[in-house]
Design a protein around this motif. Structure first.
Motif, short mmCIF file in Angstrom:
data_model
loop_
_atom_site.label_atom_id
_atom_site.label_comp_id
_atom_site.label_asym_id
_atom_site.label_seq_id
_atom_site.Cartn_x
_atom_site.Cartn_y
_atom_site.Cartn_z
N ALA A 137 0.84 -1.19 0.00
CA ALA A 137 0.00 0.00 0.00
C ALA A 137 0.87 1.24 0.00
CB ALA A 137 -0.90 -0.01 1.24
N SER A 138 0.42 2.26 -0.72
CA SER A 138 1.18 3.50 -0.78
C SER A 138 1.07 4.23 0.54
CB SER A 138 0.66 4.39 -1.91
OG SER A 138 -0.70 4.71 -1.70
N LYS A 139 2.08 5.06 0.84
CA LYS A 139 2.08 5.82 2.09
C LYS A 139 1.09 6.97 2.02
CE LYS A 139 6.86 4.88 3.48
NZ LYS A 139 8.15 5.49 3.90
N GLN A 140 0.59 7.35 3.19
CA GLN A 140 -0.28 8.51 3.31
C GLN A 140 0.54 9.77 3.16
OE1 GLN A 140 -3.79 9.06 3.91
NE2 GLN A 140 -3.04 11.08 3.38
N ARG A 141 0.23 10.62 2.16
CA ARG A 141 0.95 11.86 1.96
C ARG A 141 0.37 12.94 2.86
NH1 ARG A 141 -0.19 13.77 -3.29
NH2 ARG A 141 1.55 15.23 -3.11
N LEU A 142 1.24 13.55 3.67
CA LEU A 142 0.81 14.60 4.58
C LEU A 142 1.53 15.90 4.28
CD1 LEU A 142 0.66 13.02 8.17
CD2 LEU A 142 -1.14 13.14 6.43
N LEU A 143 0.78 16.98 4.34
CA LEU A 143 1.32 18.34 4.34
C LEU A 143 0.95 18.92 5.69
CD1 LEU A 143 2.55 20.84 2.97
CD2 LEU A 143 0.31 21.28 1.95
N ILE A 144 1.94 19.34 6.47
CA ILE A 144 1.71 19.72 7.86
C ILE A 144 1.98 21.22 8.06
CG2 ILE A 144 2.41 19.31 10.26
CD1 ILE A 144 3.33 16.50 9.32
N ASP A 145 0.98 21.91 8.61
CA ASP A 145 1.08 23.33 8.94
C ASP A 145 1.11 23.43 10.46
OD1 ASP A 145 0.70 26.05 9.41
OD2 ASP A 145 -0.77 26.29 7.83
N PHE A 146 2.26 23.87 11.03
CA PHE A 146 2.35 23.97 12.49
C PHE A 146 2.97 25.30 12.88
CE2 PHE A 146 6.72 23.10 11.87
CZ PHE A 146 7.41 23.06 13.08
N SER A 147 2.91 25.60 14.19
CA SER A 147 3.30 26.93 14.65
C SER A 147 4.80 27.08 14.84
CB SER A 147 2.60 27.24 15.98
OG SER A 147 3.17 26.47 17.02
N GLY A 148 5.53 25.97 14.89
CA GLY A 148 6.96 26.04 15.10
C GLY A 148 7.39 25.80 16.53
N ASP A 149 6.42 25.65 17.48
CA ASP A 149 6.82 25.42 18.86
C ASP A 149 7.05 23.93 19.10
OD1 ASP A 149 4.42 24.10 19.50
OD2 ASP A 149 3.47 25.92 20.25
N SER A 150 7.69 23.62 20.24
CA SER A 150 8.10 22.24 20.48
C SER A 150 6.92 21.31 20.73
CB SER A 150 9.07 22.17 21.67
OG SER A 150 8.49 22.74 22.83
N ASP A 151 5.82 21.81 21.33
CA ASP A 151 4.66 20.95 21.55
C ASP A 151 4.06 20.50 20.22
OD1 ASP A 151 4.95 21.09 24.24
OD2 ASP A 151 3.25 22.41 24.62
N GLN A 152 3.87 21.43 19.30
CA GLN A 152 3.30 21.06 18.00
C GLN A 152 4.30 20.25 17.17
OE1 GLN A 152 1.24 24.06 15.76
NE2 GLN A 152 0.30 24.96 17.57
N ALA A 153 5.59 20.49 17.37
CA ALA A 153 6.60 19.74 16.64
C ALA A 153 6.60 18.26 17.02
CB ALA A 153 7.98 20.33 16.87
N ILE A 154 6.02 17.92 18.18
CA ILE A 154 5.87 16.51 18.54
C ILE A 154 5.00 15.79 17.51
CG2 ILE A 154 4.87 14.96 20.28
CD1 ILE A 154 5.73 17.11 22.38
N GLY A 155 3.99 16.48 16.99
CA GLY A 155 3.17 15.89 15.93
C GLY A 155 3.96 15.69 14.65
N LEU A 156 4.85 16.64 14.36
CA LEU A 156 5.72 16.50 13.19
C LEU A 156 6.65 15.31 13.36
CD1 LEU A 156 6.90 17.51 10.53
CD2 LEU A 156 8.23 19.19 11.83
N LEU A 157 7.20 15.15 14.56
CA LEU A 157 8.07 14.00 14.83
C LEU A 157 7.31 12.69 14.65
CD1 LEU A 157 10.77 12.83 15.90
CD2 LEU A 157 9.83 13.07 18.22
#
Length: 282
Positions: A2-22
């Protein structure tokens, strides 16, 4: 395979939201196709995002760009300065084209200003995204910034209302769905430290809502949704930024949109435990 889910992520740049990016970068199910940093100080967030990409996906070329610095309807000086910084992210969004074989999901972890500006410039780009997962709102539970408003929608209610009115493929992930995720303040702080690389303070409520939105984007089979008629208040001093659902037996006020109402938490709790256990031992 199965192909991977393509995500485009818009976040604020702070460390709490960057946990979602990680989380997205570490997920074997995900291809991160772009990162937007919608923050008043985008350089800091861009550096953080690029460091995480280099750490988790070394050698992978993932566009990282500045989003909108300020909410809509600021002063003329703010808008003039902001127009330069948002051009790259807004242009990136408006140049997206549909790819039915590789559907794209946009995840917004912060306010919706950059998305609103892109829709205002060229609404047709919405056809290129399968879903827009919006971390925001509090419907049947108290808000986290006022009695009934959640922080992201409260930060720019006009942008959120504009995005809702555009009738794109929205999925709201409100506090209602994320409060039950198992995460302590200590774990949140350890996750923030993992992302930032230094001592950082993580807020459990914020981190839970960030990870809840990522689960909704990455593994939609692990959530429950319902279709509601929604409005976003932009006027009242008491309810500005509130996500209001018409919960009457025969709802008639608002715009139809999907809302996440429950999340299976086992996978995310396992990931949190694995990261924080290792960090705690370090």
């Amino acid at each position: 395979m199965a192909s991977k889910q393509r995500l485009l992520i818009d976040f604020s740049g702070d460390s709490d939201q960057a946990i979602g990016l990680l989380y997205a970068l570490q997920s074997p199910k995900v291809q991160v196709s772009g990162i937007i940093v919608s923050d008043a100080e985008p350089d800091r967030g861009i550096q953080l995002a690029r460091r995480l990409v280099d750490q988790v996906r070394p050698g992978e070329e993932i566009p990282v760009m500045a989003g909108t610095q300020q909410p809509l309807f600021r002063g003329e000086a703010d808008r003039a300065a902001d127009s330069v910084m948002t051009s790259e992210a807004v242009t990136f969004l408006t140049e997206l084209v549909p790819d039915p074989d590789n559907p794209l999901t946009l995840v917004t972890l912060g306010r919706l200003t950059t998305v609103a500006k892109a829709i205002a410039r060229k609404p047709e780009w919405l056809q290129a995204v399968q879903r827009i997962v919006v971390r925001g709102g509090a419907i049947r539970v108290p808000g986290d910034v006022t009695a009934i408003a959640e922080a992201n929608l409260h930060a720019d209610p006009e942008a959120a209302a504009f995005v809702l009115a555009a009738k794109g493929p929205l999925l709201f992930v409100p506090l209602d769905a994320t409060e039950s995720l198992g995460l302590t303040d200590e774990q949140a702080a350890l996750l923030a430290k993992t992302v930032r690389g230094t001592t950082a303070t993580g807020k459990a409520g914020t981190v839970k809502s960030v990870l809840g939105a990522m689960i909704a984007a990455v593994a939609p089979e692990q959530i429950e949704t319902e279709r509601l008629k929604l409005s976003i208040d932009c006027h009242s001093l008491l309810s500005r930024g509130a996500l209001i659902a018409d919960l009457r037996a025969k709802p008639s006020a608002g715009t139809d949109a999907d809302v996440c109402v429950a999340i299976q938490s086992e996978a995310i709790e396992t990931w949190v435990w694995q990261l924080t256990e290792g960090e705690d031992r370090a």
